[in-house]
Design a protein around this motif. Sequence first.
Motif, short mmCIF file in Angstrom:
data_model
loop_
_atom_site.label_atom_id
_atom_site.label_comp_id
_atom_site.label_asym_id
_atom_site.label_seq_id
_atom_site.Cartn_x
_atom_site.Cartn_y
_atom_site.Cartn_z
N PHE A 12 38.66 33.99 -2.71
CA PHE A 12 38.99 32.69 -3.31
C PHE A 12 40.49 32.39 -3.24
N CYS A 14 42.74 28.83 -4.29
CA CYS A 14 42.66 27.42 -4.73
C CYS A 14 43.15 26.51 -3.59
N THR A 15 42.41 25.45 -3.35
CA THR A 15 42.80 24.54 -2.27
C THR A 15 43.75 23.43 -2.77
N ALA A 16 44.08 23.50 -4.07
CA ALA A 16 45.07 22.62 -4.71
C ALA A 16 44.92 21.15 -4.33
N CYS A 19 41.76 19.83 -2.68
CA CYS A 19 40.47 19.94 -3.39
C CYS A 19 39.84 18.55 -3.55
N ASP A 21 37.66 17.66 -5.74
CA ASP A 21 37.38 17.29 -7.13
C ASP A 21 38.15 18.24 -8.03
N THR A 22 39.42 17.95 -8.16
CA THR A 22 40.29 18.87 -8.89
C THR A 22 39.76 19.22 -10.28
N CYS A 23 40.05 20.46 -10.68
CA CYS A 23 39.61 20.88 -12.03
C CYS A 23 40.58 20.39 -13.09
N TYR A 96 41.17 29.78 -14.66
CA TYR A 96 40.14 29.05 -13.94
C TYR A 96 40.34 29.21 -12.43
N PRO A 97 39.27 29.43 -11.64
CA PRO A 97 37.85 29.39 -11.97
C PRO A 97 37.26 30.75 -12.38
N CYS A 115 33.84 25.28 -9.52
CA CYS A 115 34.93 24.99 -8.57
C CYS A 115 34.29 24.83 -7.19
N PRO A 116 34.53 23.70 -6.51
CA PRO A 116 33.89 23.49 -5.21
C PRO A 116 34.18 24.60 -4.20
N GLU A 117 35.39 25.16 -4.27
CA GLU A 117 35.74 26.20 -3.30
C GLU A 117 34.94 27.48 -3.54
N ARG A 359 29.48 22.32 -13.61
CA ARG A 359 30.48 21.73 -14.50
C ARG A 359 29.86 21.19 -15.77
#
Length: 401
Positions: A12, A14-16, A19, A21-23, A96-97, A115-117, A359
């Motif tokens: 994992f 984070c694609t920042a 992304c 759909d940001t968290c 998170y996540p 988290c989509p990723e 979510r």
Amino acid sequence: MLYTIPDYYQNFKCTADQCEDTCCAGWQIAIDRKSLVRYGKVTGKFRRRLNRSIRWLEGTFKQGKDGRCDFLNEENLCDLYSALGKESLCRTCRLYPRHIEEFEGVREITLSISCPEVARILLKKEEPARFLEYEKEGEEAYEDFDLLAYSKLAEGREVMLDILRMRELGLELRAGLVLALAHDMQVRLKKGEVFSCDQVFERYQKEKAREFIRLKLMESGDNIEERYAFSRQMFQNLYQLELLREDWESHLRESEYLLYGSADDSQDGRDAYGKMHQDFAAWLTVNMPEWEIQCEQLLVYFIYTYFCGAVYDGRAYAKIQMAAVSVMLIYEMLAARWRKNEKQLDFEDVVEIVYRYSREVEHSDRNLEAMEQMMEEQLIPWFSKERCKERIEGKEGKIWM
Ligand code: SF4
């Protein structure tokens, strides 16, 4: 302290700002006490920004349009992170996540599929998921922790995960075995017969148990009326949950309409549902054969994350039902999306439905509690009380008791 992580944990990243759909939007982020105190001590130029964007009394970040965190800038990057560095993030944002379940001497860390990723990593994973262990210093004492019950739950979970990884068996059979095992385990835990769980573990690893579940599946597998009624009821349950994203309700309503048609329970509606499911299953087999593995990964994910929590509330069976029903609801939503897309579906559709479901259901303690309560009351049809009663009374063979 023993730590556990899934074997895809290190994959994992984070694609920042990339992304989809940001968290950092759509839900309220609570700031832990330590971070709040730290923010209170910041001086200089960023001080005014902190004052403006934090609700100090509530201990939350303010939100702007579409529930976006006040620190999330137009490039979808965090201004707090940019100005004060990674260490400045509050516990929620730092973790998170990652999702942590705590037990005496054990800390189980998983990655949340909200988290989509993470959803993407899990759904792409072809090999069965495994969980790695490592020791780290530090120990926390728990008052009244039932170590014996926990170790039996952990053992039972291992047996269930091993069953789920047996790919030479059909997925329905594996899921059926796991449900039945959890049910019989629940009966024993309720009676305080913790040690007799060992017999349950042994029984469900034998061919005889497989034969029985095969038979049960054959008896009820084609009952589309039952499936229609049950899945429709499960959709109704979702409306009762706390709504985290406003557009979730319209997504549910649209899916419900695509699946079950108008509100009335007409025979035509049920027939159309049956036909659509047949067509969808046939389409999946040809065009998305990986769905069976994805289903397995989702079941493993839900069971690993929640099952041992039964040490605190005694709801072992409800947690397994929740895992199975969650995968069933995801499947239903995929069928609805397939219909909407004129009989097409791709990997990103699956990712989206999985992370959005997670979510809404997993990121609210109220929702998890409500789901589990409902799962105690509404049994999956082939496992209904009447059928269990017959089994418990020994009317359908001896393997169960
Ligand atoms: S949802 Fe996941 S990938 Fe997206 S910003 Fe949050 S942690 Fe990163």
